[in-house]
Motif scaffolding. Structure first.
Motif, PDB file in Angstrom:
ATOM      1  N   HIS A  13      -1.971  39.042  15.162  1.00 24.62           N
ATOM      2  CA  HIS A  13      -1.534  37.746  16.467  1.00 24.62           C
ATOM      3  C   HIS A  13      -0.181  37.085  16.086  1.00 24.62           C
ATOM      4  N   ARG A  14      -0.164  36.720  14.818  1.00 27.41           N
ATOM      5  CA  ARG A  14       1.125  35.975  14.464  1.00 27.41           C
ATOM      6  C   ARG A  14       2.397  37.071  14.460  1.00 27.41           C
ATOM      7  N   THR A  15       2.120  38.236  14.143  1.00 27.72           N
ATOM      8  CA  THR A  15       3.198  39.112  14.238  1.00 27.72           C
ATOM      9  C   THR A  15       3.622  39.422  15.668  1.00 27.72           C
ATOM     10  N   ALA A  16       2.866  39.506  16.611  1.00 27.29           N
ATOM     11  CA  ALA A  16       2.931  39.964  17.852  1.00 27.29           C
ATOM     12  C   ALA A  16       3.556  38.649  18.472  1.00 27.29           C
ATOM     13  N   PHE A  17       3.157  37.511  18.436  1.00 25.12           N
ATOM     14  CA  PHE A  17       3.840  36.014  18.638  1.00 25.12           C
ATOM     15  C   PHE A  17       5.154  36.138  18.398  1.00 25.12           C
ATOM     16  N   LEU A  18       5.463  36.372  17.132  1.00 27.93           N
ATOM     17  CA  LEU A  18       6.841  36.302  16.596  1.00 27.93           C
ATOM     18  C   LEU A  18       7.698  37.252  17.084  1.00 27.93           C
ATOM     19  N   GLN A  19       7.376  38.611  17.518  1.00 29.74           N
ATOM     20  CA  GLN A  19       7.903  39.489  17.917  1.00 29.74           C
ATOM     21  C   GLN A  19       8.537  39.227  19.453  1.00 29.74           C
ATOM     22  N   THR A  20       7.788  38.367  20.214  1.00 31.82           N
ATOM     23  CA  THR A  20       8.177  38.129  21.302  1.00 31.82           C
ATOM     24  C   THR A  20       9.510  37.124  21.429  1.00 31.82           C
ATOM     25  N   HIS A  21       9.507  36.414  20.308  1.00 31.15           N
ATOM     26  CA  HIS A  21      10.923  35.522  19.980  1.00 31.15           C
ATOM     27  C   HIS A  21      12.064  36.463  19.205  1.00 31.15           C
ATOM     28  N   ASN A  22      11.722  37.754  19.021  1.00 32.53           N
ATOM     29  CA  ASN A  22      12.622  38.398  18.300  1.00 32.53           C
ATOM     30  C   ASN A  22      12.907  38.018  16.920  1.00 32.53           C
ATOM     31  N   VAL A  23      11.554  37.553  16.254  1.00 29.36           N
ATOM     32  CA  VAL A  23      11.691  37.009  14.960  1.00 29.36           C
ATOM     33  C   VAL A  23      10.731  38.109  14.314  1.00 29.36           C
TER      34      VAL A  23
END
Length: 207
Positions: A13-23
């Motif tokens: 979940h956290r990885t997917a959230f971060l990826q939406t912000h190019n992090v």
């Protein structure tokens, strides 16, 4: 960002959230909270050496706020009902992410976080830019220690008493206990919400 998932699901979940912000998860450090002890003003400055801490490896710091003066080091805070506050000093090129809730506001956390920046980075409080996330409002989450005012009201007062100007504070005024698009831990405990989920705040300085 549910609190009741497995470690593997939480990382996903956290990885997917971060990826939406190019992090990426590997460049992110978690603001890891606990409610043990009596001090809720645990502030630390971190570097790229700690990237991934609390995300892809176990947290090594219990903190109420993290700061960095390095580019490409992201800070992540899961939050529900309390305030996630991003603090940025454009002159010193320092960014921080703080949890502002009842426990640390009682300890003047809104003022103390600015004092930390002044002391450790030479920050001029009048130049600090602050962004405040949605939070529980006074209707369902009054702060009894502050004449039943809201988290936002108390946090803003403390920030400004430390020298932050009102013009430099941006507040998302949504109430987590009333907005159906937001999670509320307090409403979950009262069975008004069926999922004990979390919002999240991520911040990072890019080159």
């Amino acid at each position: 960002m549910s609190a009741s998932v497995t470690d593997e699901q939480r990382l996903a979940h956290r990885t997917a959230f971060l990826q939406t912000h190019n992090v990426t998860a590997s460049q992110t450090v978690l603001v890891h909270l606990t409610y043990d002890g009596e001090d809720y003003r645990r502030y630390f400055t971190i570097s790229s050496d700690q990237s991934g801490d609390g995300i892809i490896s176990a947290s090594t710091l219990v903190s109420d706020a993290l700061f960095t003066n390095e580019k490409n080091v992201a800070l992540l805070l899961p939050v529900a009902d309390c305030i996630g506050a991003v603090l940025y000093d454009p002159a010193r090129q320092v960014i921080g992410l703080a949890h502002l809730g009842r426990h640390n506001l009682i300890q003047s956390g809104g003022s103390e976080i600015i004092e930390y920046m002044r002391r450790d980075f030479g920050t001029n409080p009048a130049t600090v830019q602050v962004w405040l996330s949605p939070a529980a409002g006074r209707e369902h989450y009054p702060l009894y220690d502050f004449d039943n005012r809201s988290l936002h009201e108390v946090a803003m007062q403390q920030l400004m008493s430390a020298g932050v100007t009102a013009a430099n504070i941006t507040r998302d005024a949504r109430d987590t206990t009333l907005d159906p698009q937001l999670f509320s831990h307090s409403q979950f405990l009262q069975a008004s919400q069926s999922i004990d989920g979390r919002q999240a705040v991520v911040c990072m300085m890019r080159p």
